[in-house]
Design a protein around this motif. Structure first.
Motif, PDB file in Angstrom:
ATOM      1  N   SER A  92      -3.589  -0.246  51.433  1.00 40.34           N
ATOM      2  CA  SER A  92      -2.352  -0.217  50.655  1.00 40.34           C
ATOM      3  C   SER A  92      -1.565  -1.502  50.896  1.00 40.34           C
ATOM      4  O   SER A  92      -1.526  -2.014  52.016  1.00 40.34           O
ATOM      5  CB  SER A  92      -1.495   1.000  51.031  1.00 40.34           C
ATOM      6  OG  SER A  92      -1.098   0.934  52.392  1.00 40.34           O
ATOM      7  N   GLU A  93      -0.945  -2.010  49.837  1.00 37.72           N
ATOM      8  CA  GLU A  93      -0.130  -3.216  49.906  1.00 37.72           C
ATOM      9  C   GLU A  93       1.230  -2.918  49.271  1.00 37.72           C
ATOM     10  O   GLU A  93       1.290  -2.360  48.169  1.00 37.72           O
ATOM     11  CB  GLU A  93      -0.805  -4.376  49.182  1.00 37.72           C
ATOM     12  CG  GLU A  93      -2.139  -4.788  49.782  1.00 37.72           C
ATOM     13  CD  GLU A  93      -2.776  -5.940  49.030  1.00 37.72           C
ATOM     14  OE1 GLU A  93      -2.407  -6.148  47.854  1.00 37.72           O
ATOM     15  OE2 GLU A  93      -3.623  -6.631  49.603  1.00 37.72           O
ATOM     16  N   LEU A  94       2.281  -3.297  49.961  1.00 45.60           N
ATOM     17  CA  LEU A  94       3.640  -3.052  49.479  1.00 45.60           C
ATOM     18  C   LEU A  94       4.448  -4.337  49.584  1.00 45.60           C
ATOM     19  O   LEU A  94       4.469  -4.979  50.637  1.00 45.60           O
ATOM     20  CB  LEU A  94       4.307  -1.940  50.293  1.00 45.60           C
ATOM     21  CG  LEU A  94       5.799  -1.694  50.014  1.00 45.60           C
ATOM     22  CD1 LEU A  94       5.996  -1.220  48.572  1.00 45.60           C
ATOM     23  CD2 LEU A  94       6.362  -0.678  51.004  1.00 45.60           C
ATOM     24  N   ARG A  95       5.103  -4.694  48.493  1.00 42.09           N
ATOM     25  CA  ARG A  95       5.994  -5.859  48.463  1.00 42.09           C
ATOM     26  C   ARG A  95       7.372  -5.408  47.999  1.00 42.09           C
ATOM     27  O   ARG A  95       7.501  -4.762  46.970  1.00 42.09           O
ATOM     28  CB  ARG A  95       5.447  -6.937  47.510  1.00 42.09           C
ATOM     29  CG  ARG A  95       4.113  -7.528  47.952  1.00 42.09           C
ATOM     30  CD  ARG A  95       3.545  -8.442  46.885  1.00 42.09           C
ATOM     31  NE  ARG A  95       2.340  -9.113  47.326  1.00 42.09           N
ATOM     32  CZ  ARG A  95       1.124  -8.573  47.226  1.00 42.09           C
ATOM     33  NH1 ARG A  95       0.977  -7.372  46.706  1.00 42.09           N
ATOM     34  NH2 ARG A  95       0.064  -9.241  47.661  1.00 42.09           N
ATOM     35  N   LYS A  96       8.373  -5.766  48.779  1.00 47.77           N
ATOM     36  CA  LYS A  96       9.743  -5.430  48.413  1.00 47.77           C
ATOM     37  C   LYS A  96      10.653  -6.605  48.718  1.00 47.77           C
ATOM     38  O   LYS A  96      10.298  -7.494  49.509  1.00 47.77           O
ATOM     39  CB  LYS A  96      10.210  -4.178  49.160  1.00 47.77           C
ATOM     40  CG  LYS A  96      10.258  -4.327  50.666  1.00 47.77           C
ATOM     41  CD  LYS A  96      10.733  -3.027  51.316  1.00 47.77           C
ATOM     42  CE  LYS A  96      10.856  -3.179  52.834  1.00 47.77           C
ATOM     43  NZ  LYS A  96      11.346  -1.929  53.462  1.00 47.77           N
ATOM     44  N   PRO A  97      11.845  -6.640  48.113  1.00 49.69           N
ATOM     45  CA  PRO A  97      12.750  -7.776  48.353  1.00 49.69           C
ATOM     46  C   PRO A  97      13.121  -7.888  49.826  1.00 49.69           C
ATOM     47  O   PRO A  97      13.375  -6.881  50.494  1.00 49.69           O
ATOM     48  CB  PRO A  97      13.971  -7.442  47.495  1.00 49.69           C
ATOM     49  CG  PRO A  97      13.474  -6.473  46.469  1.00 49.69           C
ATOM     50  CD  PRO A  97      12.389  -5.690  47.133  1.00 49.69           C
ATOM     51  N   TYR A  98      13.143  -9.116  50.313  1.00 48.22           N
ATOM     52  CA  TYR A  98      13.549  -9.319  51.705  1.00 48.22           C
ATOM     53  C   TYR A  98      15.051  -9.138  51.864  1.00 48.22           C
ATOM     54  O   TYR A  98      15.522  -8.628  52.874  1.00 48.22           O
ATOM     55  CB  TYR A  98      13.132 -10.722  52.161  1.00 48.22           C
ATOM     56  CG  TYR A  98      13.541 -11.011  53.591  1.00 48.22           C
ATOM     57  CD1 TYR A  98      12.817 -10.480  54.655  1.00 48.22           C
ATOM     58  CD2 TYR A  98      14.657 -11.790  53.861  1.00 48.22           C
ATOM     59  CE1 TYR A  98      13.195 -10.731  55.956  1.00 48.22           C
ATOM     60  CE2 TYR A  98      15.038 -12.048  55.167  1.00 48.22           C
ATOM     61  CZ  TYR A  98      14.307 -11.510  56.209  1.00 48.22           C
ATOM     62  OH  TYR A  98      14.689 -11.753  57.504  1.00 48.22           O
TER      63      TYR A  98
END
Length: 356
Positions: A133-139
């Motif tokens: 699983s890969e998750l990208r969210k705003p820093y």
């Protein structure tokens, strides 16, 4: 980097284990080089003008257990895990709040059971499952799918185009091989089935680009920074009488979610025979079938509506081994075969997402 392992018997002559762990942290802050006067004009906060955090933190534990259940049955069970955390990726003209926090997680299990049937028959059954699983969210504090702004040569800020996207890839595989040995001949046959599922949610990026304006009647050339400031202020362009605006807007629309499943079936048959004590000949054939997922039959882009199944992959193999001096120290090998590569999963995913 920290690494260690341990192993040994759990039950004497029956069960053995091996465990390994690796920890690899990397911290490499990236300096932000945005001009302070420009940052003040844009209204960037002080938190966007320091160093941008960047790095990777890997954890890779694994454990394997080998066993001998009886004189005829033996095998292993294995577990692997991989994690990676990356906070931010700004620096240069990109603010820390424009960067992405990335989390990567993978778990995998595998097992094998080898069974001897009679004096010349061996069966090998293998199982494997992996999930990533890969998750990208705003820093920063901005929400996913927010706007981001590029002012050429000045600053890049807002929400990263990738923020808010995630994906899960899972794969299940079963393999069974049967080997029959009699005298100088060895026959081997097997089947391999794998199914891979992929689900993804894509961020709906909105990228405003300000590249400046050339000189025109009634006004000189406009720098990218002034173009942005005038646009935000709602000022009128003396050359056109209309409000200033961005040079380009790139926006993604449509359904951001996607779920696909692939199926792979491979079978093979091989015959190996010792023609003489110093010459061994092997011949075989392999068949590979790929079933692609169904795509959107109503996609505006015709080439993204369907992917034909790959059904004609027949791969013959031929090999020979010769020991010219009758010893194990020197051997001459020759072989011929036809091999087929697997179509990139990402290619099909892109076709399903960018379908017009």
């Amino acid at each position: 980097m920290v690494q260690g392992n341990a192993g040994g018997p759990l039950i004497r002559d029956r069960v053995f284990f091996f465990a390994n762990y690796e920890y690899n942290p990397l911290k490499a802050p990236q300096p932000v080089t945005i001009n302070r006067a420009a940052a003040a004009a844009i209204g960037l906060p002080a938190s966007d003008l320091g160093n941008s955090p960047f790095g990777e933190t890997f954890h890779t534990p694994s454990v394997k257990m080998n066993f001998r259940a009886s004189d005829r049955n033996s095998g292993f069970v294995r577990y692997n895990r991989f994690t990676n955390d990356q906070p931010g990726a700004g620096g240069g003209l990109t603010t820390p709040s424009r960067s992405v926090s990335f989390k990567d997680r993978m778990n995998g299990v595998g097992a094998q059971l080898a069974t001897t049937v009679g004096s010349g028959l061996l069966n090998e059954l293998r199982f494997g499952f992996n999930r990533r699983s890969e998750l990208r969210k705003p820093y920063g504090e901005g929400g996913a799918n927010g706007a981001n702004v590029n002012i050429s040569g000045v600053a890049n800020f807002g929400v990263n185009p990738l923020a808010g996207s995630d994906g899960v890839e899972s794969s299940l595989q079963l393999i069974d091989n049967l080997t029959w040995t009699r005298g100088r001949q060895s026959l081997k046959a097997g089947v391999d089935y794998q199914t891979t599922g992929y689900t993804v949610t894509s961020a709906r990026a909105r990228v405003f680009t300000f590249s400046g304006l050339p000189a025109a009647a009634g006004r000189p050339a406009v720098t990218p920074l002034d173009q942005y400031l005038n646009t935000v202020a709602g000022a009128l362009d003396p050359a056109t009488g209309r409000p200033f605006a961005y040079t380009q807007l790139q926006q993604e629309l449509g359904d951001p979610t996607l779920a696909l499943r692939f199926h792979y079936v491979n079978v093979f048959l091989q015959d190996e025979i010792r023609l003489r004590p110093d010459v061994t000949l092997s011949a075989g054939v392999r068949y590979e079938l790929t079933r692609f997922p169904l795509l959107d039959a109503d996609a505006p882009y015709p080439l993204s509506r369907r992917v034909s199944d790959d059904t004609n992959n027949i791969a013959p193999r031929l090999g020979v081994t010769w020991r010219p001096f009758g010893s194990e120290r020197t051997s001459v090998r020759a072989g011929y075969g036809i091999f087929y590569d697997t179509t990139s999963l990402g290619l099909i995913v892109n076709a399903a997402q960018i379908n017009g």
